[in-house]
Design a protein around this motif. Structure first.
Motif, PDB file in Angstrom:
ATOM      1  N   GLY A  94       0.813  -1.203   0.000  1.00 50.65           N
ATOM      2  CA  GLY A  94       0.000   0.000   0.000  1.00 50.65           C
ATOM      3  C   GLY A  94       0.848   1.254   0.000  1.00 50.65           C
ATOM      4  N   ARG A  95       0.207   2.344  -0.267  1.00 53.04           N
ATOM      5  CA  ARG A  95       0.873   3.642  -0.237  1.00 53.04           C
ATOM      6  C   ARG A  95       1.220   4.011   1.203  1.00 53.04           C
ATOM      7  N   GLU A 116       2.415   3.794  -5.525  1.00 54.62           N
ATOM      8  CA  GLU A 116       2.114   2.446  -5.041  1.00 54.62           C
ATOM      9  C   GLU A 116       3.366   1.633  -4.722  1.00 54.62           C
ATOM     10  N   PHE A 149      -9.211   6.246   1.822  1.00 52.26           N
ATOM     11  CA  PHE A 149      -8.841   4.849   2.065  1.00 52.26           C
ATOM     12  C   PHE A 149      -9.766   3.871   1.342  1.00 52.26           C
ATOM     13  N   LYS A 150     -10.978   4.298   1.017  1.00 56.76           N
ATOM     14  CA  LYS A 150     -11.883   3.452   0.234  1.00 56.76           C
ATOM     15  C   LYS A 150     -11.392   3.331  -1.209  1.00 56.76           C
ATOM     16  N   LYS A 151     -10.704   4.377  -1.708  1.00 48.46           N
ATOM     17  CA  LYS A 151     -10.228   4.402  -3.093  1.00 48.46           C
ATOM     18  C   LYS A 151      -8.801   3.897  -3.247  1.00 48.46           C
ATOM     19  N   GLU A 152      -7.978   4.141  -2.238  1.00 47.56           N
ATOM     20  CA  GLU A 152      -6.555   3.821  -2.324  1.00 47.56           C
ATOM     21  C   GLU A 152      -6.128   2.935  -1.162  1.00 47.56           C
ATOM     22  N   LYS A 153      -5.245   2.002  -1.442  1.00 52.56           N
ATOM     23  CA  LYS A 153      -4.715   1.144  -0.384  1.00 52.56           C
ATOM     24  C   LYS A 153      -3.539   1.869   0.280  1.00 52.56           C
ATOM     25  N   SER A 187      -0.964   1.564   3.649  1.00 49.13           N
ATOM     26  CA  SER A 187      -0.538   0.632   4.686  1.00 49.13           C
ATOM     27  C   SER A 187       0.083   1.320   5.895  1.00 49.13           C
ATOM     28  N   TYR A 240      -8.515   3.630  12.449  1.00 48.23           N
ATOM     29  CA  TYR A 240      -7.932   2.801  11.385  1.00 48.23           C
ATOM     30  C   TYR A 240      -6.979   1.770  11.999  1.00 48.23           C
ATOM     31  N   ASN A 259      -6.152  -1.199  11.304  1.00 48.50           N
ATOM     32  CA  ASN A 259      -5.390  -2.076  10.414  1.00 48.50           C
ATOM     33  C   ASN A 259      -4.191  -1.387   9.772  1.00 48.50           C
ATOM     34  N   MET A 260      -3.985  -0.126  10.100  1.00 48.59           N
ATOM     35  CA  MET A 260      -2.873   0.617   9.525  1.00 48.59           C
ATOM     36  C   MET A 260      -1.843   0.943  10.593  1.00 48.59           C
TER      37      MET A 260
END
Length: 138
Positions: free
Chosen positions: A2-3, A21, A45-49, A51, A83, A85-86
């Motif tokens: 992810g970014r 990316e 975050f819905k559009k781009e991953k 991390s 968030y 998970n990040m």
């Protein structure tokens, strides 16, 4: 992969920067009103991953926390809860505003354009992110 997203926190505005990316290049994303940051981030975050979130850590010359840390710490805690998970990491942001202003001068921006505080915040976030990438060797 992810970014990586960097945040230059301010009580009025937040500058944002992001990597590509492959996590190789840092570039300015935007500036968001502080009151709208979680709505913005959730939509992004819905559009781009993403991390990792890197939040600037202002320090004094003696390495002690800056006065603004009392505003940033609750924000960082809310990021971690919102968030989970990040990874949320801190990175030294000393001199980023001065470096951002100098970057604007070096880039040939006119005096009126250099008064754009939102642009300074976005450039500061980019400098924080680039510094983080260099320090971690990503």
């Amino acid at each position: 992969m992810g970014r990586i997203l960097a945040i230059d926190y301010g009580t009025k505005r937040i500058g944002l920067a992001v990597t590509d990316e492959m996590q190789m290049i840092a570039f300015g994303l935007t500036t968001v009103d502080t009151s709208a940051i979680f709505t913005y981030l959730t939509n992004y975050f819905k559009k781009e991953k993403v991390s990792v979130i890197v939040v600037g850590e202002p320090k004094q010359m003696d390495n002690s926390a800056s006065e603004s840390e009392k505003f940033i710490q609750p924000f960082v805690e809310k990021l971690k809860v919102t968030y989970p998970n990040m990874d949320v990491v801190r990175h030294d942001e000393r001199f980023t505003s001065k470096m951002a202003f100098q970057t604007m001068i070096d880039g040939g921006l006119k005096k009126k354009q250099r008064k754009n505080k939102a642009l300074i915040d976005e450039i500061s976030a980019t400098i924080i992110l680039q510094s983080y990438l260099e320090r971690t060797g990503i």
